[in-house]
Design a protein around this motif. Structure first.
Motif, PDB file in Angstrom:
ATOM      1  N   GLY A  55     -13.372  97.677  95.213  1.00  0.00           N
ATOM      2  CA  GLY A  55     -13.525  99.028  94.690  1.00  0.00           C
ATOM      3  C   GLY A  55     -13.144  99.177  93.239  1.00  0.00           C
ATOM      4  N   GLY A  56     -12.879  98.049  92.564  1.00  0.00           N
ATOM      5  CA  GLY A  56     -12.516  98.101  91.160  1.00  0.00           C
ATOM      6  C   GLY A  56     -13.737  98.106  90.275  1.00  0.00           C
ATOM      7  N   HIS A  57     -13.516  98.179  88.979  1.00  0.00           N
ATOM      8  CA  HIS A  57     -14.608  98.185  88.012  1.00  0.00           C
ATOM      9  C   HIS A  57     -14.064  97.736  86.667  1.00  0.00           C
ATOM     10  N   GLU A  58     -14.953  97.497  85.754  1.00  0.00           N
ATOM     11  CA  GLU A  58     -14.572  97.064  84.410  1.00  0.00           C
ATOM     12  C   GLU A  58     -13.602  98.059  83.791  1.00  0.00           C
ATOM     13  N   GLY A  59     -12.457  97.558  83.312  1.00  0.00           N
ATOM     14  CA  GLY A  59     -11.470  98.407  82.675  1.00  0.00           C
ATOM     15  C   GLY A  59     -10.498  99.038  83.651  1.00  0.00           C
ATOM     16  N   GLY A  60     -10.690  98.838  84.968  1.00  0.00           N
ATOM     17  CA  GLY A  60      -9.788  99.401  85.954  1.00  0.00           C
ATOM     18  C   GLY A  60      -8.466  98.651  86.001  1.00  0.00           C
ATOM     19  N   ALA A  61      -7.514  99.184  86.786  1.00  0.00           N
ATOM     20  CA  ALA A  61      -6.182  98.595  86.825  1.00  0.00           C
ATOM     21  C   ALA A  61      -6.183  97.236  87.507  1.00  0.00           C
ATOM     22  N   LEU A  62      -6.935  97.107  88.604  1.00  0.00           N
ATOM     23  CA  LEU A  62      -6.918  95.846  89.341  1.00  0.00           C
ATOM     24  C   LEU A  62      -7.811  94.810  88.677  1.00  0.00           C
ATOM     25  N   GLN A  63      -7.242  93.656  88.439  1.00  0.00           N
ATOM     26  CA  GLN A  63      -7.947  92.551  87.815  1.00  0.00           C
ATOM     27  C   GLN A  63      -7.671  91.276  88.608  1.00  0.00           C
ATOM     28  N   PRO A  64      -8.497  90.248  88.430  1.00  0.00           N
ATOM     29  CA  PRO A  64      -8.257  88.970  89.132  1.00  0.00           C
ATOM     30  C   PRO A  64      -7.094  88.209  88.485  1.00  0.00           C
ATOM     31  N   VAL A  65      -5.870  88.533  88.900  1.00  0.00           N
ATOM     32  CA  VAL A  65      -4.703  87.904  88.272  1.00  0.00           C
ATOM     33  C   VAL A  65      -4.566  86.438  88.668  1.00  0.00           C
ATOM     34  N   ALA A  66      -5.182  86.039  89.775  1.00  0.00           N
ATOM     35  CA  ALA A  66      -5.177  84.629  90.166  1.00  0.00           C
ATOM     36  C   ALA A  66      -6.459  84.327  90.932  1.00  0.00           C
ATOM     37  N   VAL A  67      -7.036  83.162  90.644  1.00  0.00           N
ATOM     38  CA  VAL A  67      -8.213  82.690  91.367  1.00  0.00           C
ATOM     39  C   VAL A  67      -7.990  81.222  91.711  1.00  0.00           C
ATOM     40  N   SER A  68      -8.095  80.901  92.993  1.00  0.00           N
ATOM     41  CA  SER A  68      -8.025  79.510  93.444  1.00  0.00           C
ATOM     42  C   SER A  68      -9.395  79.137  93.986  1.00  0.00           C
ATOM     43  N   ALA A  69     -10.065  78.206  93.315  1.00  0.00           N
ATOM     44  CA  ALA A  69     -11.462  77.897  93.627  1.00  0.00           C
ATOM     45  C   ALA A  69     -11.627  76.429  93.994  1.00  0.00           C
ATOM     46  N   ASN A  70     -12.315  76.187  95.097  1.00  0.00           N
ATOM     47  CA  ASN A  70     -12.734  74.843  95.483  1.00  0.00           C
ATOM     48  C   ASN A  70     -14.229  74.716  95.239  1.00  0.00           C
ATOM     49  N   PHE A  71     -14.615  73.667  94.523  1.00  0.00           N
ATOM     50  CA  PHE A  71     -16.017  73.438  94.189  1.00  0.00           C
ATOM     51  C   PHE A  71     -16.592  72.460  95.214  1.00  0.00           C
ATOM     52  N   LEU A  72     -17.552  72.953  95.988  1.00  0.00           N
ATOM     53  CA  LEU A  72     -18.094  72.174  97.094  1.00  0.00           C
ATOM     54  C   LEU A  72     -19.414  71.498  96.751  1.00  0.00           C
ATOM     55  N   TRP A  73     -20.102  72.058  95.770  1.00  0.00           N
ATOM     56  CA  TRP A  73     -21.439  71.563  95.438  1.00  0.00           C
ATOM     57  C   TRP A  73     -21.836  72.179  94.105  1.00  0.00           C
ATOM     58  N   ALA A  74     -22.590  71.450  93.293  1.00  0.00           N
ATOM     59  CA  ALA A  74     -22.994  71.927  91.964  1.00  0.00           C
ATOM     60  C   ALA A  74     -24.396  72.535  92.034  1.00  0.00           C
ATOM     61  N   PRO A  75     -24.521  73.874  91.958  1.00  0.00           N
ATOM     62  CA  PRO A  75     -25.842  74.499  92.089  1.00  0.00           C
ATOM     63  C   PRO A  75     -26.663  74.399  90.809  1.00  0.00           C
ATOM     64  N   ASP A  76     -27.956  74.600  90.962  1.00  0.00           N
ATOM     65  CA  ASP A  76     -28.873  74.665  89.831  1.00  0.00           C
ATOM     66  C   ASP A  76     -28.881  76.081  89.266  1.00  0.00           C
ATOM     67  N   PRO A  77     -29.280  76.256  88.003  1.00  0.00           N
ATOM     68  CA  PRO A  77     -29.397  77.610  87.471  1.00  0.00           C
ATOM     69  C   PRO A  77     -30.401  78.431  88.268  1.00  0.00           C
ATOM     70  N   GLY A  78     -30.077  79.711  88.459  1.00  0.00           N
ATOM     71  CA  GLY A  78     -30.968  80.581  89.217  1.00  0.00           C
ATOM     72  C   GLY A  78     -30.192  81.562  90.058  1.00  0.00           C
ATOM     73  N   GLY A  79     -30.842  82.075  91.097  1.00  0.00           N
ATOM     74  CA  GLY A  79     -30.256  83.099  91.939  1.00  0.00           C
ATOM     75  C   GLY A  79     -29.123  82.570  92.805  1.00  0.00           C
ATOM     76  N   LEU A  80     -28.150  83.449  93.046  1.00  0.00           N
ATOM     77  CA  LEU A  80     -26.985  83.118  93.854  1.00  0.00           C
ATOM     78  C   LEU A  80     -26.668  84.296  94.766  1.00  0.00           C
ATOM     79  N   GLN A  81     -25.995  84.014  95.863  1.00  0.00           N
ATOM     80  CA  GLN A  81     -25.509  85.064  96.754  1.00  0.00           C
ATOM     81  C   GLN A  81     -23.995  84.941  96.834  1.00  0.00           C
ATOM     82  N   VAL A  82     -23.310  86.077  96.703  1.00  0.00           N
ATOM     83  CA  VAL A  82     -21.851  86.084  96.700  1.00  0.00           C
ATOM     84  C   VAL A  82     -21.371  86.925  97.878  1.00  0.00           C
ATOM     85  N   VAL A  83     -20.646  86.285  98.786  1.00  0.00           N
ATOM     86  CA  VAL A  83     -20.173  86.930 100.015  1.00  0.00           C
ATOM     87  C   VAL A  83     -18.668  87.135  99.907  1.00  0.00           C
ATOM     88  N   THR A  84     -18.210  88.367 100.117  1.00  0.00           N
ATOM     89  CA  THR A  84     -16.794  88.682  99.980  1.00  0.00           C
ATOM     90  C   THR A  84     -16.214  89.143 101.310  1.00  0.00           C
TER      91      THR A  84
END
Length: 278
Positions: A55-84
């Motif tokens: 429910g946040g937005h650009e300039g809002g109080a909540l920001q991604p203060v930490a991100v832990s990411a595992n890279f499973l596969w290297a995609p090609d440029p193009g469309g992506l789907q992001v599931v939260t």
């Protein structure tokens, strides 16, 4: 085909439920290293999806203060789907799981912690090595990555952001000193924000350049922090490591804004490129 960073971070909602939302996005050829999508751009896109899903937005109080990411596969440029999927809604801290997919494969699994970064004020303690090492703006003669630049055939971010590496810091190290790679960066047309600072946490060339391993160095895991929101202007990036093994290496980034504040930090574990000709 636009190359702006703001366009790269744009998401269109496809579905929503009580615990999460699904978005469509695109990282085109302007956000690639070699033929594959840039890891830092994928981390930033995951962080943006988490922020919007909460429910946040650009300039809002909540920001991604930490991100832990595992890279499973290297995609090609193009469309992506992001599931939260929202794991926690707290008064100060919330946690969102994110999967970045292309087709039927997951490229990145990230856990995004949302909160408020540092506010303006003097830190109680700071061991910031960057302000004494780098000027707030790139010196004359430090050229942007673009046509004719040594890195232009590999790094394709030049149309969407101005990236100026100090090439002398990328040379092979022959005296045993640890590498200290340096560069300046800023997005084109807009001020840097938390998402751009996150991307800069994976912006440097691999520290393995110091030992003459210059091939593909795939990141396996990356953890990044947003410490403060950047002011308008250049971001300074310093990249170091502790050890380059035969198989694995670590790589740390510190990102400092034009005012001298630390705005992002990251640490990643990656695979050492193969020896050339072997």
């Amino acid at each position: 085909m636009t190359a702006l960073f703001t366009a790269a971070m744009a998401l269109r909602e496809l579905d929503s439920g009580p615990t999460g939302r699904v978005f469509a996005g695109e990282l085109n050829k302007h956000w690639t290293i070699g033929p594959k999508v840039h890891g830092g751009a994928m981390v930033a896109l995951c962080a943006n999806a988490a922020r919007i899903a909460h429910g946040g937005h650009e300039g809002g109080a909540l920001q991604p203060v930490a991100v832990s990411a595992n890279f499973l596969w290297a995609p090609d440029p193009g469309g992506l789907q992001v599931v939260t999927s929202i794991r926690k809604r707290g008064r100060r801290i919330s946690v969102v799981d994110v999967e970045l997919n292309q087709g039927d494969r997951t490229a990145v699994h990230a856990v995004v912690t949302l909160g408020e970064p540092e506010h303006q004020g003097v830190p109680l303690l700071s061991a910031n090595p960057v302000v004494d090492l780098m000027a707030p703006e790139p010196p004359e003669g430090v050229e942007p990555i673009g046509p004719g630049h040594r890195l232009a055939g590999l790094v394709h971010l030049g149309e969407g952001c101005d990236v100026r590496p100090l090439l002398s810091t990328m040379a092979r190290v022959t005296d045993g000193r640890p590498p200290v790679l340096q560069m300046w960066a800023r997005p084109r047309g807009v001020a840097p924000d938390a998402l751009f600072a996150l991307m800069c946490g994976d912006l440097s060339a691999p520290v393995t350049f110091a030992v003459d391993r210059t091939g593909w160095a795939p990141t396996v895991q990356l953890t990044a922090f947003i410490r403060a929101l950047p002011v308008d202007g250049w971001l300074r990036v310093v990249c170091t490591c502790t050890e380059i093994g035969q198989d694995w290496f670590d790589e740390d980034h510190i990102v400092v804004d034009q005012s001298g504040r630390i705005v992002a930090q990251s640490r990643q574990l990656a695979l050492v490129p193969a020896r050339r000709g072997g």
